[in-house]
Scaffold this motif. Sequence first.
Motif, mmCIF file in Angstrom:
data_model
loop_
_atom_site.group_PDB
_atom_site.id
_atom_site.type_symbol
_atom_site.label_atom_id
_atom_site.label_comp_id
_atom_site.label_asym_id
_atom_site.label_seq_id
_atom_site.Cartn_x
_atom_site.Cartn_y
_atom_site.Cartn_z
ATOM 1 N N GLU A 121 0.768 -1.188 -0.031
ATOM 2 C CA GLU A 121 0.020 -0.134 -0.062
ATOM 3 C C GLU A 121 0.931 1.318 -0.002
ATOM 4 O O GLU A 121 0.471 1.967 -0.732
ATOM 5 N N VAL A 122 2.014 1.444 0.814
ATOM 6 C CA VAL A 122 2.815 2.530 0.856
ATOM 7 C C VAL A 122 3.517 2.688 -0.360
ATOM 8 O O VAL A 122 3.612 3.782 -0.843
ATOM 9 N N ILE A 123 3.961 1.464 -1.075
ATOM 10 C CA ILE A 123 4.752 1.787 -2.338
ATOM 11 C C ILE A 123 3.707 2.229 -3.254
ATOM 12 O O ILE A 123 4.092 3.135 -4.323
ATOM 13 N N ALA A 124 2.541 1.662 -3.530
ATOM 14 C CA ALA A 124 1.453 2.233 -4.549
ATOM 15 C C ALA A 124 1.301 3.542 -4.490
ATOM 16 O O ALA A 124 1.009 4.373 -5.332
ATOM 17 N N ALA A 125 1.029 4.169 -2.931
ATOM 18 C CA ALA A 125 0.786 5.397 -2.819
ATOM 19 C C ALA A 125 1.810 6.375 -3.245
ATOM 20 O O ALA A 125 1.683 7.221 -3.894
ATOM 21 N N LEU A 126 3.338 5.919 -2.964
ATOM 22 C CA LEU A 126 4.514 6.718 -3.424
ATOM 23 C C LEU A 126 4.573 6.860 -4.624
ATOM 24 O O LEU A 126 4.931 7.803 -5.423
ATOM 25 N N ASN A 127 4.098 5.667 -5.516
ATOM 26 C CA ASN A 127 4.231 5.494 -7.052
ATOM 27 C C ASN A 127 3.322 6.395 -7.620
ATOM 28 O O ASN A 127 3.646 7.286 -8.598
ATOM 29 N N ALA A 128 2.173 6.700 -6.834
ATOM 30 C CA ALA A 128 0.901 7.496 -7.460
ATOM 31 C C ALA A 128 1.717 8.964 -7.290
ATOM 32 O O ALA A 128 1.066 9.936 -8.139
ATOM 33 N N VAL A 129 2.266 9.463 -6.438
ATOM 34 C CA VAL A 129 2.694 10.736 -6.495
ATOM 35 C C VAL A 129 4.256 11.143 -6.813
ATOM 36 O O VAL A 129 4.717 12.196 -6.627
ATOM 37 N N GLY A 130 4.739 9.977 -7.379
ATOM 38 C CA GLY A 130 6.009 10.132 -7.984
ATOM 39 C C GLY A 130 7.271 10.138 -6.877
ATOM 40 O O GLY A 130 8.295 10.805 -7.279
ATOM 41 N N MET A 131 6.874 9.666 -5.639
ATOM 42 C CA MET A 131 7.883 9.459 -4.906
ATOM 43 C C MET A 131 8.543 8.203 -4.570
ATOM 44 O O MET A 131 9.115 7.784 -3.297
ATOM 45 N N GLU A 132 8.368 7.136 -5.537
ATOM 46 C CA GLU A 132 8.842 5.829 -5.201
ATOM 47 C C GLU A 132 10.525 6.058 -5.214
ATOM 48 O O GLU A 132 11.113 6.825 -5.670
ATOM 49 N N GLY A 133 10.913 5.269 -4.156
ATOM 50 C CA GLY A 133 12.581 5.049 -4.017
ATOM 51 C C GLY A 133 12.919 6.225 -2.815
ATOM 52 O O GLY A 133 13.923 5.993 -2.252
ATOM 53 N N TYR A 134 11.794 6.655 -2.266
ATOM 54 C CA TYR A 134 12.070 7.395 -1.040
ATOM 55 C C TYR A 134 11.956 7.120 0.358
ATOM 56 O O TYR A 134 11.754 7.686 1.227
ATOM 57 N N GLU A 135 11.601 5.650 0.306
ATOM 58 C CA GLU A 135 10.846 5.313 1.548
ATOM 59 C C GLU A 135 11.660 5.311 2.581
ATOM 60 O O GLU A 135 11.133 5.677 3.926
ATOM 61 N N ASN A 136 13.109 5.263 2.487
ATOM 62 C CA ASN A 136 13.762 5.472 3.850
ATOM 63 C C ASN A 136 14.584 6.713 4.153
ATOM 64 O O ASN A 136 15.418 6.731 5.210
ATOM 65 N N ARG A 137 13.992 7.672 3.292
ATOM 66 C CA ARG A 137 14.336 9.256 3.541
ATOM 67 C C ARG A 137 13.731 9.778 4.733
ATOM 68 O O ARG A 137 12.553 9.497 5.005
ATOM 69 N N LEU A 138 14.501 10.447 5.549
ATOM 70 C CA LEU A 138 13.727 11.236 6.609
ATOM 71 C C LEU A 138 12.870 12.291 6.010
ATOM 72 O O LEU A 138 13.044 13.219 5.057
ATOM 73 N N ILE A 139 11.729 12.310 6.528
ATOM 74 C CA ILE A 139 10.734 13.301 5.873
ATOM 75 C C ILE A 139 11.140 14.723 6.065
ATOM 76 O O ILE A 139 11.097 15.750 5.128
ATOM 77 N N GLY A 140 11.944 15.061 7.170
ATOM 78 C CA GLY A 140 12.250 16.243 7.342
ATOM 79 C C GLY A 140 13.461 16.858 6.624
ATOM 80 O O GLY A 140 13.848 18.014 6.376
#
Length: 227
Positions: A121-140
Motif C-alpha cells: 500500500e505504501v509503495i503504491a501510494a508513493l508511486n502515485a505521487v512520483g515519490m517511489e524510492g524515497y521510502e527510507n528518507r527522513l521526511i524532514g
Amino acid sequence: MQEAIIKGKGISFKYGSNAVLDNCDFKVYDGDFAVVTGPNGSGKSTLLKICLGLLKPQRGEIQLYGKLINEFNGWKKIGYVPQRINSFNQRFPATVEEVVRAPLYANLSLFNRTKNNFKEEVIAALNAVGMEGYENRLIGKLSIGQQQRVFIAKALASKPLMLFMDEPTAGIDNKSEEDFYNLLHKLNKDRGITIIMVTHDYTDVKSMVNRVLRLHDSKVIEQNTHL
C-alpha cells in the motif's frame, strides 16, 4: 440526475461575534475538481473543516454521501491534507515510509499492527505521487514540494474517493507548484478522485478545475467553470 456527494445547506458559522459564513448553500459532485477560494480571512479553511466535521456550524447542515455528517461513518473514503507549513516539525525523526503507513494502522489491533507493514500500500501510494524510492528518507530532509507529495501519498494510502486539501501549495516554488497541480489533475482524471482544495488564487489550476466555491461577504458563490 447525479446526486451531490457534499451538500451544505444554510451553513452559518461565527468566531465570537465575527460572522464568517452566513446561510451558505453549496454542492460538490462525484469526480469534481473543486476549489474553495476567496480573500484572506474569508472563511475558506473554516468551510473545509466544517465539511470534514472538524468544526460544527451554529446553523445549517452538511451531508456527505447522502448522510448528515454526525451520522456519516465512511471516513475511509475521505483523505485530508491539512495546512502544514507552519505546523510541521522538520526535525521529526520519521521516514517517508513511516509517515505514509501511519494512518493504515488506525483500525488495527496491536497484534495485527505487528503482523502488517502495509508495504504494498505504501509503495503504491508513493508511486502515485512520483515519490517511489524515497521510502527510507527522513521526511524532514525533503524539500517542501516533496513533503507535500508524501502527505498526499499518506492520504492516498487508504484509497480514498475524495481528497480535501487546505492551501497545499503554500511555500512551494513555481516549478514544484506546476508539477503538484499536474499530479492533482492526474489523480482527478485518471483515478476519479474528487478533489476539494482551498486556495487564495486558482489561476494556475483554472484549466483543471470544474467547480468554484468563491467566498465573498460571508456567502458562497458557486459556479461551474465549464458551463
